[in-house]
Design a protein around this motif. Structure first.
Motif, PDB file in Angstrom:
ATOM      1  N   ALA A   1       0.892  -1.168   0.049  1.00 34.92           N
ATOM      2  CA  ALA A   1       0.117  -0.164  -0.047  1.00 34.92           C
ATOM      3  C   ALA A   1       0.902   1.198   0.077  1.00 34.92           C
ATOM      4  CB  ALA A   1      -0.899   0.011   1.131  1.00 34.92           C
ATOM      5  N   MET A   2       1.267   1.611  -1.148  1.00 34.55           N
ATOM      6  CA  MET A   2       2.299   2.759  -1.395  1.00 34.55           C
ATOM      7  C   MET A   2       1.936   4.052  -1.554  1.00 34.55           C
ATOM      8  SD  MET A   2       4.359  -0.034  -3.899  1.00 34.55           S
ATOM      9  CE  MET A   2       5.145   1.221  -4.757  1.00 34.55           C
ATOM     10  N   ALA A   3       0.614   4.510  -1.401  1.00 33.77           N
ATOM     11  CA  ALA A   3       0.105   5.754  -1.642  1.00 33.77           C
ATOM     12  C   ALA A   3       0.984   6.565  -0.367  1.00 33.77           C
ATOM     13  CB  ALA A   3      -1.223   6.004  -1.593  1.00 33.77           C
ATOM     14  N   ASN A   4       1.244   8.002  -0.719  1.00 37.68           N
ATOM     15  CA  ASN A   4       1.987   8.712   0.498  1.00 37.68           C
ATOM     16  C   ASN A   4       1.256   9.761   0.537  1.00 37.68           C
ATOM     17  OD1 ASN A   4       4.384   7.251   0.992  1.00 37.68           O
ATOM     18  ND2 ASN A   4       5.342   7.889  -0.940  1.00 37.68           N
TER      19      ASN A   4
ATOM     20  N   ASP B   1       7.955   5.256   8.893  1.00 45.90           N
ATOM     21  CA  ASP B   1       7.546   4.654  10.265  1.00 45.90           C
ATOM     22  C   ASP B   1       6.998   3.379  10.189  1.00 45.90           C
ATOM     23  OD1 ASP B   1       5.425   5.485   8.929  1.00 45.90           O
ATOM     24  OD2 ASP B   1       4.592   6.872  10.474  1.00 45.90           O
ATOM     25  N   TYR B   2       7.042   2.481   9.300  1.00 47.60           N
ATOM     26  CA  TYR B   2       6.378   1.162   9.418  1.00 47.60           C
ATOM     27  C   TYR B   2       7.629   0.336   8.800  1.00 47.60           C
ATOM     28  CZ  TYR B   2       1.720   2.480  10.742  1.00 47.60           C
ATOM     29  OH  TYR B   2       0.619   3.200  11.465  1.00 47.60           O
ATOM     30  N   PRO B   3       7.506  -1.148   8.927  1.00 43.62           N
ATOM     31  CA  PRO B   3       8.381  -1.860   8.547  1.00 43.62           C
ATOM     32  C   PRO B   3       8.332  -2.043   6.953  1.00 43.62           C
ATOM     33  CG  PRO B   3       7.132  -3.108   9.959  1.00 43.62           C
ATOM     34  CD  PRO B   3       6.740  -1.784   9.841  1.00 43.62           C
ATOM     35  N   ASN B   4       9.205  -2.388   6.209  1.00 39.51           N
ATOM     36  CA  ASN B   4       9.012  -2.652   4.501  1.00 39.51           C
ATOM     37  C   ASN B   4       8.461  -1.287   4.103  1.00 39.51           C
ATOM     38  OD1 ASN B   4       9.656  -5.300   4.945  1.00 39.51           O
ATOM     39  ND2 ASN B   4       7.658  -5.817   5.200  1.00 39.51           N
ATOM     40  N   GLN B   5       9.662  -0.324   4.004  1.00 40.61           N
ATOM     41  CA  GLN B   5       9.369   0.946   3.243  1.00 40.61           C
ATOM     42  C   GLN B   5       9.611   0.879   1.792  1.00 40.61           C
ATOM     43  OE1 GLN B   5      11.608   4.361   4.342  1.00 40.61           O
ATOM     44  NE2 GLN B   5      10.205   5.653   3.528  1.00 40.61           N
ATOM     45  N   ILE B   6       8.676   0.833   0.948  1.00 36.67           N
ATOM     46  CA  ILE B   6       9.000   0.686  -0.650  1.00 36.67           C
ATOM     47  C   ILE B   6       8.679   2.103  -1.111  1.00 36.67           C
ATOM     48  CG2 ILE B   6       7.940  -0.155  -2.613  1.00 36.67           C
ATOM     49  CD1 ILE B   6       7.492  -2.787  -1.536  1.00 36.67           C
ATOM     50  N   ASN B   7      10.020   2.665  -1.187  1.00 35.80           N
ATOM     51  CA  ASN B   7       9.807   3.952  -1.549  1.00 35.80           C
ATOM     52  C   ASN B   7      11.013   4.313  -2.485  1.00 35.80           C
ATOM     53  OD1 ASN B   7      10.914   7.004  -1.491  1.00 35.80           O
ATOM     54  ND2 ASN B   7       8.818   7.168  -0.181  1.00 35.80           N
ATOM     55  N   ASN B   8      10.820   5.065  -3.718  1.00 38.20           N
ATOM     56  CA  ASN B   8      11.594   5.292  -4.702  1.00 38.20           C
ATOM     57  C   ASN B   8      13.250   5.834  -4.370  1.00 38.20           C
ATOM     58  OD1 ASN B   8      10.744   7.730  -4.397  1.00 38.20           O
ATOM     59  ND2 ASN B   8       9.673   7.846  -6.257  1.00 38.20           N
ATOM     60  N   VAL B   9      13.067   6.324  -2.751  1.00 39.02           N
ATOM     61  CA  VAL B   9      14.531   6.688  -2.430  1.00 39.02           C
ATOM     62  C   VAL B   9      15.487   5.541  -2.548  1.00 39.02           C
ATOM     63  CG1 VAL B   9      14.010   6.490  -0.249  1.00 39.02           C
ATOM     64  CG2 VAL B   9      15.603   7.968  -0.788  1.00 39.02           C
ATOM     65  N   LEU B  10      14.900   4.348  -2.423  1.00 37.70           N
ATOM     66  CA  LEU B  10      15.996   3.203  -2.646  1.00 37.70           C
ATOM     67  C   LEU B  10      16.577   2.914  -4.044  1.00 37.70           C
ATOM     68  CD1 LEU B  10      14.209   0.701  -0.389  1.00 37.70           C
ATOM     69  CD2 LEU B  10      16.409   1.181  -0.161  1.00 37.70           C
TER      70      LEU B  10
END
Ligand SMILES: NC(=O)c1ccc[n+]([C@@H]2O[C@H](COP(=O)([O-])OP(=O)(O)OC[C@H]3O[C@@H](n4cnc5c(N)ncnc54)[C@H](O)[C@@H]3O)[C@@H](O)[C@H]2O)c1
Ligand SMILES: O=C(O)C[C@H](O)C(=O)O
Ligand SMILES: [Mg+2]
Length: 468
Positions: free
Chosen positions: A355-358, A381-390
């Motif tokens: 659930a990747m909406a920011n 602030d939750y585990p498993n941050q799928i964010n394009n910063v990676l």
């Protein structure tokens, strides 16, 4: 899902009337968690203290009112730490060397600079070695799709772009420069970016709404010989695929066997769908407000027409309520509240939910947790941050170092595999499918994978020393 903030409360404390212990209890009673205290001034009767408190946003006012009502306590000022770190902006330009005398001035500036200008004029490729071009990326937005906040304009977009510039530098040593354009006109945006391109080694497009973002990126890719990368499309898709590769290991399912429902077919949703198809997922169903995109329908958005022909092989029709049945994976890049616990109950065994909406995900992770096997969001602030910063720091680090003309599909797939591989088999778990943003391995691995793929696909114009 209550979000929280860190506030600094300046208190004037009448020592004879109230103790620090009582103040701490009062803060705790309204949900506040003290994380630091500083003494500003103290006298016989009073003390001025700054108390830094972590507090749920919806308790913010209640806490301040409660403190103000206590005998012996005066709330002098309240400041929000998030606003404080933005004061005056978050980045600056600093020279690489000081200019201390006329002699030095004559080298870095006139007259010495003239011969360098002439050398570049005679051979423009020298701009890569003699200007900031080789390490500098323009981060360009028109402010039309900022996070999930929507069209908040170029001024509103600036803090996000400054944040991306900070991350470029801190994580990958890349100088990112934020540029927010006061136009929404596709032609105007393309022309402006082409006109500023000489100073940059790459263009990172950010938070430009769909479908304009597709044409802007495609045209710039054709017309410029430096990488143009729409982060919300490809950065998101790369990191999502990395998370998916690892999550599938946990549930022991293969890419080719899963049913994936993607909701929100804008910039990120189109790219996530395409990336999964090119990685080998057969059954991707793309869903936007009107329901599933399906062959035989006519769509004005050319990307949706492409998806109609190339996804949803079972031609499933209807809204999310219908197509979610037996889905193995949910990918949300839409907005808050789109996914319900009812949907989760109708998914296949061991549901994977991204659930990747920011800043607000499609479902509150705490609500989803008991019903899913693997849960990820875009948040820190939750585990498993799928964010394009990676992705964006490492992918540009690699592309700049090999002077790639473009960032192609092979480079993106290589980046996804490199991010996934930063989580070892021993470390892999439901709570850890994707490396942390601060995992230093990520940029190193992504850089190397991207350079290798660029060389193999013939887009590298320079072979970095460690690849010779
Ligand atoms: N985690 C990440 O790294 C990451 C990266 C990019 C985008 N995002 C988030 O994804 C979201 C979309 O970003 P974007 O750049 O693709 O925006 P966009 O404006 O290009 O696309 C959003 C799409 O979602 C659709 N949508 C909105 N609400 C919907 C609903 N209730 N049901 C179905 N469809 C709905 C819209 O119609 C639109 O097509 C934002 O919240 C953004 O913050 C997260
Ligand atoms: O900016 C982010 O944190 C991720 C992404 O680019 C977004 O638009 O949400
Ligand atoms: Mg973005």
């Amino acid at each position: 899902m209550a979000s929280s903030s860190t506030i600094i409360i300046r208190l004037e404390i009448r020592k004879s009337a109230i103790t620090f212990g009582e103040i701490a209890m009062a803060i705790g009673s309204r949900g506040g968690d003290i994380i630091a205290t500083d003494v500003i001034r103290t006298s016989q009767e009073t003390a001025i203290r700054d108390i830094t408190v972590h507090v749920p946003d919806d308790n913010n006012m209640a806490l301040i009112e409660h403190l103000s009502s206590l005998d012996g306590l005066k709330v002098v000022n309240v400041s929000d730490r998030t606003f404080l770190v933005h004061l005056g902006g978050k980045i600056e330009v600093t020279p690489k060397m000081p200019v201390k005398n006329r002699e030095e001035l004559s080298h870095v500036y006139t007259p010495g600079v003239a011969k360098v200008c002439r050398a570049i004029h005679q051979d423009e490729s020298k701009a890569f070695s003699l200007t900031i071009k080789r390490n500098t990326v323009a981060i360009v937005s028109d402010g039309t799709a900022v996070l999930g906040l929507g069209d908040i304009g170029p001024y509103g977009a600036m803090p996000v772009m400054e944040g991306k510039a900070m991350l470029f530098k801190q994580l990958a040593g890349v100088d990112g420069f934020p540029i927010c354009l006061d136009t929404r006109d596709t032609e105007d945006i393309i022309r402006t970016i082409k006109n500023i391109a000489p100073a940059f080694g790459g263009i990172n497009l950010e938070d430009i709404s769909s479908p304009r973002c597709f044409e802007i990126e495609e045209r710039l890719k054709e017309e410029l010989d430096i990488p143009v990368f729409h982060d919300d499309q490809h950065g998101t898709a790369v990191v999502m695929l990395a998370g998916l590769l690892n999550a599938l290991k946990i549930v022991d399912k293969g890419l080719e066997d899963i049913k994936v429902v993607v909701v929100g077919i804008g910039a990120a949703g189109v790219a996530c769908s395409k990336m999964m198809l090119s990685a080998g997922v057969r059954n991707v169903i793309a869903v936007d407000r009107q329901g599933a995109i399906v062959a035989g329908e006519t769509y004005s958005n050319p990307m949706w027409s492409w998806l109609a022909d190339n996804s949803n092989p079972g031609q499933e029709r209807g809204k999310l309520d219908e197509v979610i049945v037996d889905a193995d994976v949910f990918v949300g890049v839409s907005g808050p509240g789109v996914l319900t616990t009812d949907h989760l109950r109708r998914m296949a065994r061991d549901p994977i939910v991204f659930a990747m909406a920011n800043p607000e995900p499609e479902i509150d992770p705490e609500l989803a947790e008991p019903l899913v096997r693997v849960m990820a969001t875009g948040r820190s602030d939750y585990p498993n941050q799928i964010n394009n910063v990676l992705c964006f720091p490492g992918i540009f680090r690699g592309a700049l170092e090999c002077r790639a003309r473009s960032i192609n599909e092979r480079m993106k797939l290589a980046a996804a595999e490199a991010i996934a591989a930063a989580v070892s088999e021993d470390e892999l778990s439901e709570q850890y499918i994707i490396p942390s943003v601060f995992n230093e391995e990520v940029v190193i691995r992504v850089r190397a994978a991207v350079i290798r793929a660029a060389i193999e696909t013939g887009v590298a114009r320079r072979i970095p020393r460690d690849f010779r």
